[in-house]
Design a protein around this motif. Structure first.
Motif, PDB file in Angstrom:
ATOM      1  N   PHE A  59     -18.243 -46.251  69.483  1.00 12.33           N
ATOM      2  CA  PHE A  59     -18.755 -47.572  69.868  1.00 12.33           C
ATOM      3  C   PHE A  59     -18.053 -48.071  71.129  1.00 12.33           C
ATOM      4  O   PHE A  59     -18.682 -48.657  72.011  1.00 12.33           O
ATOM      5  N   LYS A  60     -16.750 -47.834  71.232  1.00 14.45           N
ATOM      6  CA  LYS A  60     -15.989 -48.237  72.420  1.00 14.45           C
ATOM      7  C   LYS A  60     -16.494 -47.487  73.652  1.00 14.45           C
ATOM      8  O   LYS A  60     -16.663 -48.079  74.717  1.00 14.45           O
ATOM      9  N   ILE A  61     -16.750 -46.195  73.518  1.00 10.99           N
ATOM     10  CA  ILE A  61     -17.307 -45.433  74.635  1.00 10.99           C
ATOM     11  C   ILE A  61     -18.642 -46.055  75.051  1.00 10.99           C
ATOM     12  O   ILE A  61     -18.903 -46.252  76.233  1.00 10.99           O
ATOM     13  N   HIS A  62     -19.462 -46.350  74.065  1.00 14.93           N
ATOM     14  CA  HIS A  62     -20.802 -46.892  74.327  1.00 14.93           C
ATOM     15  C   HIS A  62     -20.745 -48.270  74.995  1.00 14.93           C
ATOM     16  O   HIS A  62     -21.482 -48.538  75.948  1.00 14.93           O
ATOM     17  N   THR A  63     -19.874 -49.141  74.517  1.00 15.70           N
ATOM     18  CA  THR A  63     -19.841 -50.518  75.024  1.00 15.70           C
ATOM     19  C   THR A  63     -18.949 -50.704  76.246  1.00 15.70           C
ATOM     20  O   THR A  63     -19.296 -51.444  77.158  1.00 15.70           O
ATOM     21  N   ASP A  64     -17.789 -50.031  76.263  1.00 10.54           N
ATOM     22  CA  ASP A  64     -16.836 -50.202  77.363  1.00 10.54           C
ATOM     23  C   ASP A  64     -16.994 -49.138  78.454  1.00 10.54           C
ATOM     24  O   ASP A  64     -16.367 -49.234  79.503  1.00 10.54           O
ATOM     25  N   GLU A  66     -15.923 -46.067  78.268  1.00  6.38           N
ATOM     26  CA  GLU A  66     -14.915 -45.013  78.142  1.00  6.38           C
ATOM     27  C   GLU A  66     -13.991 -45.315  76.979  1.00  6.38           C
ATOM     28  O   GLU A  66     -13.890 -46.453  76.528  1.00  6.38           O
ATOM     29  N   ALA A  67     -13.327 -44.262  76.508  1.00  4.83           N
ATOM     30  CA  ALA A  67     -12.301 -44.431  75.477  1.00  4.83           C
ATOM     31  C   ALA A  67     -11.407 -43.205  75.455  1.00  4.83           C
ATOM     32  O   ALA A  67     -11.862 -42.084  75.704  1.00  4.83           O
ATOM     33  N   ASP A  68     -10.136 -43.426  75.154  1.00  2.00           N
ATOM     34  CA  ASP A  68      -9.204 -42.318  74.957  1.00  2.00           C
ATOM     35  C   ASP A  68      -9.443 -41.736  73.570  1.00  2.00           C
ATOM     36  O   ASP A  68      -9.572 -42.481  72.594  1.00  2.00           O
ATOM     37  N   LEU A  69      -9.502 -40.406  73.500  1.00  2.00           N
ATOM     38  CA  LEU A  69      -9.819 -39.740  72.242  1.00  2.00           C
ATOM     39  C   LEU A  69      -8.611 -39.159  71.541  1.00  2.00           C
ATOM     40  O   LEU A  69      -8.555 -39.126  70.312  1.00  2.00           O
ATOM     41  N   TYR A  70      -7.656 -38.668  72.317  1.00  2.37           N
ATOM     42  CA  TYR A  70      -6.542 -37.931  71.726  1.00  2.37           C
ATOM     43  C   TYR A  70      -5.410 -37.898  72.738  1.00  2.37           C
ATOM     44  O   TYR A  70      -5.648 -37.782  73.945  1.00  2.37           O
TER      45      TYR A  70
END
Length: 94
Positions: A59-64, A66-70
């Motif tokens: 959801f963070k990737i979709h809305t923002d 990008e997102a850190d995964l690991y």
């Protein structure tokens, strides 16, 4: 020293420190064509993440955008990156 050279030197130093600490991060970026469910599945199966965490991260990737995964070994970041390549999700490892 020109700013471009300073940035290149800084990136090189960060990479050397990451190699010593074996502390790398993989970040995924949103796109307009990979289904939410497919990203979610990769996070659960490959990272791995709990379903709750994978949903929040997707959801963070979709809305923002990008997102850190690991964060951890470079080898595992590269493994996650290979899975993201398969589903056409852009990423960076730093």
């Amino acid at each position: 020293m020109p700013i471009i050279e300073e940035i290149k030197i800084s990136e090189a130093i960060i990479n050397q420190i990451n190699e010593i600490n074996d502390s790398w991060t993989i970040r995924a970026f949103n796109n307009d064509y990979t289904p939410f469910e497919l990203v979610f599945m990769v996070l659960v199966k490959v990272v791995p993440m709990s379903e709750d965490k994978a949903y929040e991260t997707t959801f963070k990737i979709h809305t923002d955008g990008e997102a850190d995964l690991y964060t951890g070994s470079k080898e595992h970041c590269e493994k996650i990156g290979k899975a993201l390549d398969v589903i056409k999700v852009k990423f960076e490892i730093f």
